[in-house]
Design a protein around this motif. Structure first.
Motif, PDB file in Angstrom:
ATOM      1  N   THR A  68       0.836  -1.202   0.000  1.00  8.20           N
ATOM      2  CA  THR A  68       0.000   0.000   0.000  1.00  8.20           C
ATOM      3  C   THR A  68       0.866   1.245   0.000  1.00  8.20           C
ATOM      4  N   ARG A  72       1.208   3.837  -3.174  1.00  5.11           N
ATOM      5  CA  ARG A  72       0.946   5.265  -2.956  1.00  5.11           C
ATOM      6  C   ARG A  72       2.069   6.106  -3.560  1.00  5.11           C
ATOM      7  N   GLN A 144      -7.798  -4.526  -4.977  1.00  7.77           N
ATOM      8  CA  GLN A 144      -7.734  -3.653  -3.807  1.00  7.77           C
ATOM      9  C   GLN A 144      -9.148  -3.237  -3.413  1.00  7.77           C
ATOM     10  N   GLU A 148      -8.428   0.585   0.673  1.00  7.60           N
ATOM     11  CA  GLU A 148      -7.009   0.515   0.277  1.00  7.60           C
ATOM     12  C   GLU A 148      -6.731   1.507  -0.853  1.00  7.60           C
ATOM     13  N   THR A 151      -6.335   4.886   0.510  1.00  5.56           N
ATOM     14  CA  THR A 151      -5.012   5.084   1.106  1.00  5.56           C
ATOM     15  C   THR A 151      -3.954   5.276   0.021  1.00  5.56           C
ATOM     16  N   ILE A 152      -4.032   4.473  -1.022  1.00  4.62           N
ATOM     17  CA  ILE A 152      -3.032   4.525  -2.096  1.00  4.62           C
ATOM     18  C   ILE A 152      -3.110   5.838  -2.865  1.00  4.62           C
TER      19      ILE A 152
END
Length: 184
Positions: A68, A72, A144, A148, A151-152
């Motif tokens: 993750t 990102r 994902q 997730e 967040t990414i």
């Protein structure tokens, strides 16, 4: 498993980072290509991302998965690349994902055989807007969850749903335009 190699790199074993590169190079490339739309540019984005990850590894907190955190970085590098290329990005509005969109999208995909599907998906993702391609790549190909992806990408949950909706529509329209699906 990643934690072991991360700790080794932090102890000074630079060769341990090779494991992380080998493990994530294909997935990071898939994410990068979905945004920048060009193999060479995607390779550059991935390379920059791994360099950044290596340099910033000591700031990695184990409260998230390494993948993750790395994804990102890739997303940020790819979006920075687009900004440098002065591409304009679309502003999103909140739209509900309807069951019909999911059904049409899934129905179109089921009509293709697996090998053709891989080639087609890569082609279509390269032809739809970068943010939509990124979200489809993460959601369908990288499996994902929306949390997730949030967040990414640092996109809001509503924005992700909008992009999924638009991405599905763009994907389906492209398939239909190229006469790949049967008319309904």
């Amino acid at each position: 498993m990643d934690t072991h190699y991360i700790n080794e790199v932090l102890k000074g074993n630079t060769h341990a980072f090779g494991y992380l590169i080998r493990t994530y190079q294909n997935k990071t490339f898939g994410i990068a290509i979905s945004i920048v739309k060009n193999d060479e540019d995607a390779k550059d984005v991935v390379q920059e991302s791994f360099i950044t990850a290596y340099a910033s590894l000591s700031s990695f907190r184990n409260d998230a998965k390494f993948s993750t955190w790395l994804y990102r970085i890739v997303v940020n590098k790819a979006l920075q690349f687009l900004k440098r290329q002065k591409r304009k990005e679309e502003v999103s509005q909140e739209i509900a994902i309807t069951e019909n969109d999911k059904t049409a999208y899934n129905s179109a995909l089921e009509q293709l055989n697996h090998q053709d599907l891989k080639l087609l998906v890569k082609k279509v993702l390269s032809e739809i807007p970068p943010r939509e391609a990124l979200i489809l790549q993460l959601f369908y190909l990288e499996n994902q969850q929306i949390s997730e992806i949030q967040t990414i990408t640092d996109f809001t949950k509503a924005n992700i749903k909008v992009l999924l909706h638009r991405g599905r529509k763009s994907f389906y329209k492209k398939l239909k335009k190229d006469n790949i699906t049967k008319p309904y």
